[in-house]
Structures are given as structure tokens and as C-alpha cells.
Design a protein around this motif. Structure first.
Motif, PDB file in Angstrom:
ATOM      1  N   THR A   1      12.942  21.141   9.621  1.00 59.39           N
ATOM      2  CA  THR A   1      13.559  20.721  10.876  1.00 59.39           C
ATOM      3  C   THR A   1      14.142  19.328  10.741  1.00 59.39           C
ATOM      4  OG1 THR A   1      12.001  22.059  12.147  1.00 59.39           O
ATOM      5  CG2 THR A   1      13.161  20.315  13.327  1.00 59.39           C
TER       6      THR A   1
ATOM      7  N   THR B   1      15.249  23.261  17.782  1.00 55.64           N
ATOM      8  CA  THR B   1      13.912  23.604  17.264  1.00 55.64           C
ATOM      9  C   THR B   1      13.886  25.096  16.945  1.00 55.64           C
ATOM     10  OG1 THR B   1      13.101  23.948  19.529  1.00 55.64           O
ATOM     11  CG2 THR B   1      12.785  21.760  18.578  1.00 55.64           C
TER      12      THR B   1
ATOM     13  N   GLU C   1      13.154  28.827  15.781  1.00 58.00           N
ATOM     14  CA  GLU C   1      12.054  29.736  15.434  1.00 58.00           C
ATOM     15  C   GLU C   1      12.525  30.491  14.197  1.00 58.00           C
ATOM     16  OE1 GLU C   1       8.323  31.979  16.186  1.00 58.00           O
ATOM     17  OE2 GLU C   1       9.090  29.950  16.348  1.00 58.00           O
TER      18      GLU C   1
ATOM     19  N   PHE D   1      11.994  31.089   9.854  1.00 56.89           N
ATOM     20  CA  PHE D   1      11.079  30.992   8.729  1.00 56.89           C
ATOM     21  C   PHE D   1      11.802  31.078   7.382  1.00 56.89           C
ATOM     22  CE2 PHE D   1       8.884  32.817  12.361  1.00 56.89           C
ATOM     23  CZ  PHE D   1       7.840  31.916  12.514  1.00 56.89           C
TER      24      PHE D   1
ATOM     25  N   ASN E   1       6.505  28.114  15.206  1.00 56.89           N
ATOM     26  CA  ASN E   1       7.083  26.843  14.783  1.00 56.89           C
ATOM     27  C   ASN E   1       6.995  25.818  15.908  1.00 56.89           C
ATOM     28  OD1 ASN E   1       7.711  28.031  12.389  1.00 56.89           O
ATOM     29  ND2 ASN E   1       9.928  27.962  12.633  1.00 56.89           N
TER      30      ASN E   1
END
Length: 237
Positions: free
Chosen positions: A13, A118, A120, A122, A194
Motif C-alpha cells: 500500500t 486502500t 482489498e 492480494f 487488508n
């Protein structure tokens, strides 16, 4: 590395790749603004670019889900806010609706901006999912801004309230889908895995109450900002 592997790749991030994704979107938004100012006769007809990109990017995601064997009803149904707003954005670009345009605009901008801030996600750079995720969300925003500068976004005094009520209706439906699939669509059963803005709103289930207030405030702020921008750029009908 295998760019299409179902194995997770760490996502950083606000790392360099994340920041470049934001930079790319901002550059495209400046291009839309330039077209509005200098090539207004081209602006509306070029909307098909966003339609094609959104359809291709979304279709490629479900091809990848199936090919990599990760498709399942708990996590990959197109029933989160951004997935639904992607389809609504395509619809608005093809056939704008004065009654729905403001609602879809507010929910798309709010959802896509939060997702890009932000994620979500992976799968980090340079995995396929990294590019698919950020292209889809950036193009949703660009598509809505295209509609905005083309004069097809209509706000009324309580559009943000209608958007909030529509969001709650979708979240209520998501609760039943989660019960049936074991999923967490709209994050109504738990927070995302997350880090996200929801971490600031308290534990489950109390963050849902906080989120109601925050969502209404965010939608109201977005509407106020863009009502002002409509007047500043004189892009409303």
C-alpha cells in the motif's frame, strides 16, 4: 514470475506501483479535461473507449477466475459495490439516465476512490490482478468524469440521500447473499482482511453503525464538491 498465478503476491500500500497507478489515473483525468476544453465535439463520442475497456477488463477477470481455479461463490461473485457500479457505469455511458446518473456517480466515485486508496487486493505488481484491479477502478472514475464533463450528471438537493438509501438496499441484499454463500460482500459480516478505512470505525458490528454516518457524510461532501465544479466548469445541462 508467473503473472497469472493464483498464488498471492504481496501488495504494498502506497508503494511505488500503487502511486504510479494513481498518477496514471490523474493524467487520464487531465486528458478528459483537455478534451472538454479544447475538443468538446470529440468528448462524448470517445466514451466508447471506456465502455470497451470496462467490458474487456471485467470479462478478463472472470476468465482468470475460471482458468486459475479460484472462482467460488463466497468471494468472486460480482456483488460488491465497485463491481455493481462498474456495470452501472457501462450502462450510463451507453444510455445515460437523468434519474440515476447522480446516484451512480456518487457511489462510483466514493467506492472506487476508497478502493484505490486502500485496496482489498492480494496480488501486487506486476501480477495480472494488480493491473486489472487498478485499470478497472481508474476507468470507472474516468468514465464517470467523462459523463460529468459531457453534462450528463444530474444532482438534486437530496441526491446524496437517495444514493445512501440505495447503498443500504444493496448492503441489505448482500447480507442475505453472504448468509447463503459464506461470503463477506459489502463487508457487512466482518471487516476486510487488508487494512482499510473501516479499521478506524470500531469493532464489528459497531463499525456498521459508524459506517452509516460516515457514508452519508462522504456522499454529501462529494455532491457538494461536484455541484461546485459543475458551476465552475459550466458542464451541467
Amino acid at each position: 514470475m508467473n503473472y497469472f498465478s493464483p498464488k498471492a503476491v504481496p501488495f504494498e500500500t502506497l508503494g511505488m506501483a500503487h502511486l504510479f497507478a494513481w498518477l496514471f489515473m490523474l493524467l487520464v483525468l487531465f486528458l478528459i479535461l483537455y478534451m472538454y476544453k479544447c475538443l468538446p465535439h470529440v468528448l462524448w463520442h470517445s466514451r466508447w473507449i471506456w465502455v470497451i475497456i470496462l467490458i474487456v477488463v471485467d470479462a478478463s477477470l472472470y476468465v482468470w477466475y475460471l482458468a486459475s481455479g479460484v472462482w467460488n461463490t463466497a468471494t468472486t461473485l460480482p456483488f460488491n459495490l465497485c463491481s455493481l457500479m462498474l456495470y452501472f457505469t457501462i450502462w450510463m455511458l451507453i444510455r445515460p439516465s437523468p434519474k440515476l446518473s447522480g446516484i451512480v456517480f456518487l457511489l462510483t466515485i466514493a467506492g472506487a476512490l476508497q478502493a484505490m486508496l486502500t485496496p482489498e487486493l492480494f496480488y501486487g505488481y506486476p501480477h495480472y490482478r494488480f493491473f486489472q484491479f487498478f485499470i478497472a477502478h481508474a476507468v470507472m472514475i474516468c468514465g464517470q468524469m467523462h459523463l460529468f464533463f459531457s453534462g450528463f450528471i444530474r444532482f438534486h438537493r437530496f441526491t446524496f440521500v437517495y444514493a445512501w438509501l440505495f447503498l443500504n438496499g444493496l448492503a441489505g441484499l448482500a447480507w442475505f447473499i453472504n448468509e447463503a454463500t459464506g461470503g463477506n460482500y459489502f463487508f457487512v459480516h466482518r471487516k476486510p482482511d487488508n487494512a482499510s478505512l473501516l479499521d478506524l470505525l470500531g469493532p464489528y458490528p459497531w463499525y456498521l453503525l459508524s459506517l452509516e454516518i460516515v457514508a452519508l457524510i462522504i456522499l454529501a461532501i462529494i455532491q457538494c464538491v461536484f455541484v461546485y465544479l459543475q458551476k465552475f466548469f459550466k458542464c451541467g445541462h
